[in-house]
Design an enzyme around this catalytic site. Structure first.
Site, PDB file in Angstrom:
ATOM      1  N   GLU A  58     -20.830  58.724  45.506  1.00  0.00           N
ATOM      2  CA  GLU A  58     -21.816  58.345  44.486  1.00  0.00           C
ATOM      3  C   GLU A  58     -21.533  59.244  43.294  1.00  0.00           C
ATOM      4  O   GLU A  58     -21.799  60.443  43.333  1.00  0.00           O
ATOM      5  CB  GLU A  58     -23.236  58.534  45.028  1.00  0.00           C
ATOM      6  N   GLU A  85     -20.812  60.279  30.245  1.00  0.00           N
ATOM      7  CA  GLU A  85     -22.111  60.617  30.830  1.00  0.00           C
ATOM      8  C   GLU A  85     -22.647  61.885  30.165  1.00  0.00           C
ATOM      9  O   GLU A  85     -22.031  62.945  30.274  1.00  0.00           O
ATOM     10  CB  GLU A  85     -21.974  60.813  32.340  1.00  0.00           C
ATOM     11  N   ASN A 131     -28.607  68.241  40.798  1.00  0.00           N
ATOM     12  CA  ASN A 131     -29.683  67.552  40.081  1.00  0.00           C
ATOM     13  C   ASN A 131     -30.814  67.077  40.999  1.00  0.00           C
ATOM     14  O   ASN A 131     -31.944  66.939  40.571  1.00  0.00           O
ATOM     15  CB  ASN A 131     -29.129  66.373  39.282  1.00  0.00           C
ATOM     16  N   CYS A 133     -28.036  60.389  38.064  1.00  0.00           N
ATOM     17  CA  CYS A 133     -26.849  59.563  37.812  1.00  0.00           C
ATOM     18  C   CYS A 133     -27.202  58.169  37.318  1.00  0.00           C
ATOM     19  O   CYS A 133     -26.422  57.557  36.587  1.00  0.00           O
ATOM     20  CB  CYS A 133     -26.001  59.464  39.078  1.00  0.00           C
ATOM     21  N   GLY A 186     -21.469  63.505  43.236  1.00  0.00           N
ATOM     22  CA  GLY A 186     -21.045  64.462  42.217  1.00  0.00           C
ATOM     23  C   GLY A 186     -20.253  63.799  41.120  1.00  0.00           C
ATOM     24  O   GLY A 186     -20.403  62.607  40.842  1.00  0.00           O
TER      25      GLY A 186
END
Length: 513
Positions: A246, A378, A150, A280, A224
């Site tokens: 993260e 998510e 991303n 994220c 990830g």
């Protein structure tokens, strides 16, 4: 049609056929580094690291400053590479992948030497008369860096800059979905004069990443999914090496009754749809106090009209493609689940029927709740999920009713009130009257709570996370060692009396602490 798929190879390496998310046409073949390639890269890094660590902070900073100038000069090339692999809107590519990288390089080049400079620290108590304490920051050695699709350029560059300024060598791997955006980091640093072997970006898939994790490096920095992050953490725990993770997010936005609703509506769109929603700390749940709910929803729907989607709009494009077909499946599944369970779709809610590639229409949904996957998991897509709440207390309760805790945002014209509400959200960081900007501020430590991760990156703390903080204690007085062998009973009696004088009968101990 998959963005990448395995194809036959005549060697020991895995070969993947890549496709554009914009056109779905083939874009090339990716040859994945295997375990032998990874081991060789780590060996090169291990050999190159001592000489790099021996350089002064100023000398390392000069490499970053040169890299900064190259990034600015190659803005168009970086944007074109990133957009070709991801389909993100050009404005997102510029702000996330170029501007933020340039800012990060400048920040760490300027400040790393100050943050990591050896320094003296006061020794408290009576030991302060006899001992001197010095703190130094030693690089860990070789860092394994694994980043997702991303933010394929920025996430390599930002973490690599920190690790390099701390004196480490780096072996990195970007996503197989966006390999050449990640590879740009290696070529830019090489052009900037970074010695061979100090930063290597390998092309590969999950097996390549697993080989790095198991390859004998000194730390892993992973960005990830939660599922993969758990596997990475388990491996690092077994090897007894440090790790920062993260991971995912499901960030909440709280709109108070006194919010500037125009600004909040803009923040809802940007927070939810920037980078096609693929970041994220993107806004995924919007809680609006009932007194302003109707007006806020009206403003959101008004501002959503005319958003341009599709590469034919060039730099005027607002909402880009979904970067990966597997993410498209998740977005569609979550929206359909919500619709089945009673959610109302005010706009969007489906793939863009006018575009060939992986485009999902910017979507606004209401009547959502925690019985729906879209409010619990998510989604990582361009979807605004808006829920009416009675008051701010209910908003806080719902915001915290999540397995994630990466970021959040609060909207109110009372800044102190916003600050106090932010403190009540169980999340890694929070913004007031803005969407998730904390990652874009290098001085702010960044990391998640709960399933959103372990540890923090960025800023002074992030830099020190790539070091061993080593204390060195130096005796100032010399002479005979106190309490040396042989031990004597009168020494114990004398120590007991001294302790009573120091901490019980007088305030001397508190004065010296």
């Amino acid at each position: 049609m998959s963005i990448y798929e395995s194809i036959e190879s005549t060697d020991s390496r895995r070969h993947l056929q890549l496709r554009s998310p914009v056109t779905l046409e083939p874009t090339g073949e990716l040859i994945c580094a295997n375990k032998e390639d990874v081991d060789a890269a780590i060996a090169r890094a291990r050999a190159a690291q001592p000489a790099w660590a021996a350089l002064s902070y100023k000398a390392r900073a000069e490499v970053l400053y040169r890299a900064l100038k190259i990034v600015v000069a190659k803005t168009d090339e970086i944007m074109e590479t990133v957009v070709a692999e991801t389909g993100k809107a050009p404005a997102d590519a510029l702000s996330m992948e170029v501007f933020s990288v340039a800012d990060s390089l400048c920040y760490y080049a300027k400040n790393a030497g100050k943050f990591l400079k050896p320094h003296k620290r006061k020794v408290h108590g009576v030991l302060g008369f006899a001992k001197e304490l010095r703190i130094t920051y030693k690089p860990l050695g070789v860092i394994g860096l694994i980043t997702p699709w991303n933010g394929p350029f920025v996430l390599v560059m930002n973490q690599a800059a920190q690790a390099l300024m701390a004196g480490n060598a780096v072996v990195a791997k970007g996503s197989e979905v966006t390999p050449y955006s990640a590879k740009l980091a290696e070529s830019i640093f090489k052009e900037a004069g970074l010695p061979d072997g100090v930063l290597q970006v390998l092309l590969g898939d999950g097996a390549t990443g697993a080989a790095i994790v198991e390859g004998g490096v000194d730390k892993i920095s992973f960005t990830g999914s939660v599922a993969t992050g758990r596997k990475v953490a388990e491996s690092c725990a077994r090897q007894l090496i440090p790790v920062t993770l993260e991971l995912g997010g499901n960030d909440a936005m709280i709109v108070c009754g006194d919010a500037d609703l125009d600004r909040a509506a803009d923040g809802a769109w940007l927070g939810s749809c920037m980078n096609t929603g693929h970041y994220c700390c993107g806004t995924e749940r919007i809680y609006v106090v009932e007194s302003v709910y109707d007006e806020f929803l009206a403003k959101v729907l008004e501002k959503g009209q005319g958003l341009k989607q599709g590469s034919e709009h060039g730099n005027d494009e607002s909402i880009g493609a979904v970067f990966w077909d597997k993410q498209m499946d998740i977005i569609e599944s979550h929206v359909e689940d919500a619709k089945t369970k009673g959610a109302t779709v005010h706009m969007g809610g489906q793939r863009n029927p006018d575009l060939k590639g992986l485009y999902y229409q910017p979507t606004v949904m209401t009547e959502v709740n925690n019985d729906m996957d879209i409010m619990v998991h998510e989604t990582f897509g361009p979807v605004l999920c808006i829920q009416k709440v009675r008051n701010e207390a209910e908003a806080i309760k719902l915001a915290n009713d999540s397995e994630f805790g990466l970021n959040g945002n609060v909207w109110t014209q009372d800044k102190e009130k916003g600050y106090q509400l932010a403190l009540q959200i169980d999340t890694g960081s929070c913004s007031v009257n803005d969407m998730a900007v904390s990652y874009g501020i290098p001085a702010a430590p960044f990391g998640g709570r709960k399933n959103s991760g372990v540890g923090q990156v960025n800023g002074e703390k992030g830099l020190k996370g790539y070091c061993h903080e080593m204390p060195v204690v130096i005796d100032k007085r010399g002479g005979k060692m106190p309490n040396a062998y042989p031990y004597k009973a009168e020494t114990i009696d004398g120590m007991k009396k001294f302790m009573n004088i120091l901490w019980v009968k007088t305030p001397i101990g508190r004065w010296l602490s």
